[in-house]
Design a protein around this motif. Structure first.
Motif, PDB file in Angstrom:
ATOM      1  N   GLU A 139       5.299  12.499  17.139  1.00 62.94           N
ATOM      2  CA  GLU A 139       4.310  12.411  18.215  1.00 62.94           C
ATOM      3  C   GLU A 139       3.419  13.647  18.116  1.00 62.94           C
ATOM      4  O   GLU A 139       3.914  14.766  18.045  1.00 62.94           O
ATOM      5  N   TYR A 140       2.123  13.433  18.086  1.00 63.80           N
ATOM      6  CA  TYR A 140       1.213  14.587  18.095  1.00 63.80           C
ATOM      7  C   TYR A 140       1.000  15.044  19.537  1.00 63.80           C
ATOM      8  O   TYR A 140       1.386  14.338  20.481  1.00 63.80           O
ATOM      9  N   ALA A 141       0.404  16.219  19.693  1.00 61.46           N
ATOM     10  CA  ALA A 141       0.115  16.737  21.030  1.00 61.46           C
ATOM     11  C   ALA A 141      -1.397  16.916  21.179  1.00 61.46           C
ATOM     12  O   ALA A 141      -2.094  17.226  20.199  1.00 61.46           O
ATOM     13  N   ASP A 142      -1.874  16.700  22.382  1.00 57.02           N
ATOM     14  CA  ASP A 142      -3.303  16.810  22.672  1.00 57.02           C
ATOM     15  C   ASP A 142      -3.838  18.185  22.249  1.00 57.02           C
ATOM     16  O   ASP A 142      -3.339  19.213  22.713  1.00 57.02           O
ATOM     17  N   PRO A 180       0.811  -1.226   0.000  1.00 58.57           N
ATOM     18  CA  PRO A 180       0.000   0.000   0.000  1.00 58.57           C
ATOM     19  C   PRO A 180       0.841   1.272   0.000  1.00 58.57           C
ATOM     20  O   PRO A 180       1.817   1.384   0.745  1.00 58.57           O
ATOM     21  N   ARG A 181       0.446   2.189  -0.854  1.00 62.88           N
ATOM     22  CA  ARG A 181       1.062   3.523  -0.862  1.00 62.88           C
ATOM     23  C   ARG A 181       0.219   4.416   0.038  1.00 62.88           C
ATOM     24  O   ARG A 181      -0.844   4.888  -0.346  1.00 62.88           O
ATOM     25  N   ILE A 182       0.688   4.615   1.237  1.00 62.51           N
ATOM     26  CA  ILE A 182      -0.031   5.398   2.246  1.00 62.51           C
ATOM     27  C   ILE A 182       0.891   6.541   2.654  1.00 62.51           C
ATOM     28  O   ILE A 182       2.088   6.326   2.869  1.00 62.51           O
ATOM     29  N   ASP A 183       0.366   7.759   2.739  1.00 64.16           N
ATOM     30  CA  ASP A 183       1.220   8.902   3.076  1.00 64.16           C
ATOM     31  C   ASP A 183       1.489   9.004   4.572  1.00 64.16           C
ATOM     32  O   ASP A 183       2.569   9.414   4.983  1.00 64.16           O
ATOM     33  N   ALA A 184       0.478   8.655   5.366  1.00 66.53           N
ATOM     34  CA  ALA A 184       0.655   8.773   6.816  1.00 66.53           C
ATOM     35  C   ALA A 184      -0.289   7.815   7.529  1.00 66.53           C
ATOM     36  O   ALA A 184      -1.366   7.498   7.034  1.00 66.53           O
ATOM     37  N   ILE A 185       0.168   7.358   8.680  1.00 76.39           N
ATOM     38  CA  ILE A 185      -0.658   6.530   9.565  1.00 76.39           C
ATOM     39  C   ILE A 185      -0.756   7.252  10.903  1.00 76.39           C
ATOM     40  O   ILE A 185       0.273   7.673  11.453  1.00 76.39           O
ATOM     41  N   VAL A 186      -1.968   7.415  11.403  1.00 80.53           N
ATOM     42  CA  VAL A 186      -2.147   8.004  12.737  1.00 80.53           C
ATOM     43  C   VAL A 186      -2.708   6.924  13.666  1.00 80.53           C
ATOM     44  O   VAL A 186      -3.588   6.165  13.281  1.00 80.53           O
ATOM     45  N   ILE A 187      -2.172   6.865  14.865  1.00 81.83           N
ATOM     46  CA  ILE A 187      -2.541   5.811  15.819  1.00 81.83           C
ATOM     47  C   ILE A 187      -3.231   6.453  17.027  1.00 81.83           C
ATOM     48  O   ILE A 187      -2.703   7.393  17.620  1.00 81.83           O
ATOM     49  N   THR A 188      -4.390   5.914  17.390  1.00 80.73           N
ATOM     50  CA  THR A 188      -5.135   6.475  18.528  1.00 80.73           C
ATOM     51  C   THR A 188      -4.530   6.081  19.863  1.00 80.73           C
ATOM     52  O   THR A 188      -4.494   6.868  20.802  1.00 80.73           O
ATOM     53  N   HIS A 189      -4.094   4.795  19.968  1.00 77.25           N
ATOM     54  CA  HIS A 189      -3.533   4.307  21.234  1.00 77.25           C
ATOM     55  C   HIS A 189      -2.850   2.968  20.989  1.00 77.25           C
ATOM     56  O   HIS A 189      -3.024   2.360  19.933  1.00 77.25           O
ATOM     57  N   LEU A 192      -3.306   6.238  27.832  1.00 76.29           N
ATOM     58  CA  LEU A 192      -3.254   7.448  27.024  1.00 76.29           C
ATOM     59  C   LEU A 192      -3.866   7.104  25.658  1.00 76.29           C
ATOM     60  O   LEU A 192      -3.270   6.359  24.880  1.00 76.29           O
ATOM     61  N   ALA A 193      -5.060   7.620  25.399  1.00 76.46           N
ATOM     62  CA  ALA A 193      -5.783   7.260  24.168  1.00 76.46           C
ATOM     63  C   ALA A 193      -6.454   8.512  23.612  1.00 76.46           C
ATOM     64  O   ALA A 193      -6.868   9.398  24.369  1.00 76.46           O
ATOM     65  N   PHE A 194      -6.587   8.562  22.296  1.00 80.25           N
ATOM     66  CA  PHE A 194      -7.067   9.767  21.629  1.00 80.25           C
ATOM     67  C   PHE A 194      -8.142   9.432  20.607  1.00 80.25           C
ATOM     68  O   PHE A 194      -8.189   8.323  20.068  1.00 80.25           O
ATOM     69  N   GLY A 195      -8.991  10.417  20.354  1.00 74.09           N
ATOM     70  CA  GLY A 195      -9.868  10.395  19.198  1.00 74.09           C
ATOM     71  C   GLY A 195      -9.325  11.433  18.220  1.00 74.09           C
ATOM     72  O   GLY A 195      -8.476  12.268  18.577  1.00 74.09           O
ATOM     73  N   PHE A 217      -4.431  16.094   5.200  1.00 69.56           N
ATOM     74  CA  PHE A 217      -5.548  16.347   6.114  1.00 69.56           C
ATOM     75  C   PHE A 217      -5.055  17.189   7.285  1.00 69.56           C
ATOM     76  O   PHE A 217      -3.915  17.024   7.738  1.00 69.56           O
ATOM     77  N   GLU A 218      -5.936  18.053   7.766  1.00 64.94           N
ATOM     78  CA  GLU A 218      -5.639  18.665   9.064  1.00 64.94           C
ATOM     79  C   GLU A 218      -6.259  17.760  10.124  1.00 64.94           C
ATOM     80  O   GLU A 218      -7.449  17.446  10.063  1.00 64.94           O
ATOM     81  N   VAL A 219      -5.431  17.325  11.057  1.00 67.93           N
ATOM     82  CA  VAL A 219      -5.877  16.361  12.068  1.00 67.93           C
ATOM     83  C   VAL A 219      -5.683  16.972  13.449  1.00 67.93           C
ATOM     84  O   VAL A 219      -4.636  17.566  13.729  1.00 67.93           O
ATOM     85  N   THR A 220      -6.692  16.831  14.281  1.00 70.87           N
ATOM     86  CA  THR A 220      -6.539  17.208  15.682  1.00 70.87           C
ATOM     87  C   THR A 220      -6.854  15.991  16.541  1.00 70.87           C
ATOM     88  O   THR A 220      -7.875  15.336  16.349  1.00 70.87           O
ATOM     89  N   ALA A 221      -5.947  15.681  17.450  1.00 74.13           N
ATOM     90  CA  ALA A 221      -6.148  14.574  18.383  1.00 74.13           C
ATOM     91  C   ALA A 221      -6.626  15.145  19.712  1.00 74.13           C
ATOM     92  O   ALA A 221      -6.133  16.184  20.152  1.00 74.13           O
ATOM     93  N   GLU A 222      -7.574  14.470  20.316  1.00 70.91           N
ATOM     94  CA  GLU A 222      -8.018  14.911  21.631  1.00 70.91           C
ATOM     95  C   GLU A 222      -8.104  13.703  22.542  1.00 70.91           C
ATOM     96  O   GLU A 222      -8.616  12.654  22.147  1.00 70.91           O
ATOM     97  N   ARG A 223      -7.594  13.849  23.748  1.00 69.30           N
ATOM     98  CA  ARG A 223      -7.582  12.707  24.662  1.00 69.30           C
ATOM     99  C   ARG A 223      -9.002  12.279  25.012  1.00 69.30           C
ATOM    100  O   ARG A 223      -9.868  13.117  25.280  1.00 69.30           O
TER     101      ARG A 223
END
Ligand SMILES: [Zn+2]
Ligand SMILES: [Zn+2]
Length: 237
Positions: A114-117, A51-60, A139-142, A126-132
């Motif tokens: 590492e993203y910040a809360d 798979p050609r994927i640009d980014a992977i974001v992980i919730t927890h 430590l888990a995020f949506g 994409f613009e992505v915002t993680a929130e705890r």
């Protein structure tokens, strides 16, 4: 247009024939994979050799949300010969240490961040915002992800929390877990939602469409609710 493909949506144990959490978001050629549980990479490989994927974001860092990162690493170390660049990995704060616990060579292959809360970042266009969110003591995020004016919110694994309606406020699509039959069967700190609680969060958010996910086959859902299934494709609008 933003397109969502549900690659896998099983809870902590697999539904029959199912893959664990993995949601592919695409727009204008940008491809963002949200979570990467066991079975997700095999599913993606049915469509393209690697798979050609640009980014992977992980919730927890529960296995059902990150386990195939290890498989992805081994593929890059052994068989991917530059035909698919390694995706950027976006992890929770302190996620580098969790990643190192899974395997030792990630940073040789992947750009790791590492993203910040609560701080927006850019991934795969994409613009992505993680929130705890509330997931036991972990430590888990949506996430809230937007592009081209389309907004998708994803609960990750979460108990009831004010974070959910904030994440999904006025979203075009709210992908929300509903793992439980009843609100708090185990007692103690909450980690998951019952479907009524997912609906409550959705209504409080004023989002347009609710898609229930992370649901065990053994817990059938009220047929009035829309439920994710592996391979499901839909437009976020
Ligand atoms: Zn989970
Ligand atoms: Zn979890």
């Amino acid at each position: 247009m933003v397109k969502l493909t549900v690659v896998g949506c099983s809870p902590a144990w697999p539904n029959p024939g199912g893959a664990h959490s993995g949601y592919l978001l695409e727009h204008d050629g940008g491809r963002l994979l949200v979570d990467c549980g066991p079975g997700v990479l095999a599913r993606l490989r049915r469509e393209e050799n690697w798979p050609r994927i640009d980014a992977i974001v992980i919730t927890h860092f529960h296995l059902d949300h990150c386990g195939d990162l290890v498989a992805w690493l081994w593929g890059h170390l052994h068989v991917v010969n530059g035909d698919a660049p390694a995706p950027a990995l976006w992890l929770p704060p302190s996620g580098r240490a969790d990643l190192a616990n899974l395997a030792s060579r990630f940073e040789e292959v992947f750009p790791v961040h590492e993203y910040a809360d609560g701080e927006p970042f850019e991934a795969a266009g994409f613009e992505v915002t993680a929130e705890r969110v509330l997931h036991y003591e972990l430590l888990a995020f949506g996430f809230r992800a937007s592009a081209n004016g389309s907004v998708l919110a994803y609960s990750g694994d979460s108990g009831p929390s004010d974070a959910l309606p904030r994440l999904a406020e006025d979203a075009d699509l709210f992908v929300c877990e509903a793992t439980l039959l009843a609100p708090n069967p185990e007692g103690g700190t909450r980690g998951h939602l019952a479907s009524d609680e997912a609906v409550e969060a959705f209504e409080a958010a004023g989002a347009k469409r609710l898609l229930i996910t992370h649901r065990p086959r053994e817990r059938p859902l009220d047929s009035t609710l829309e439920q994710a299934h592996d391979g499901m494709e839909l437009e976020v609008k």
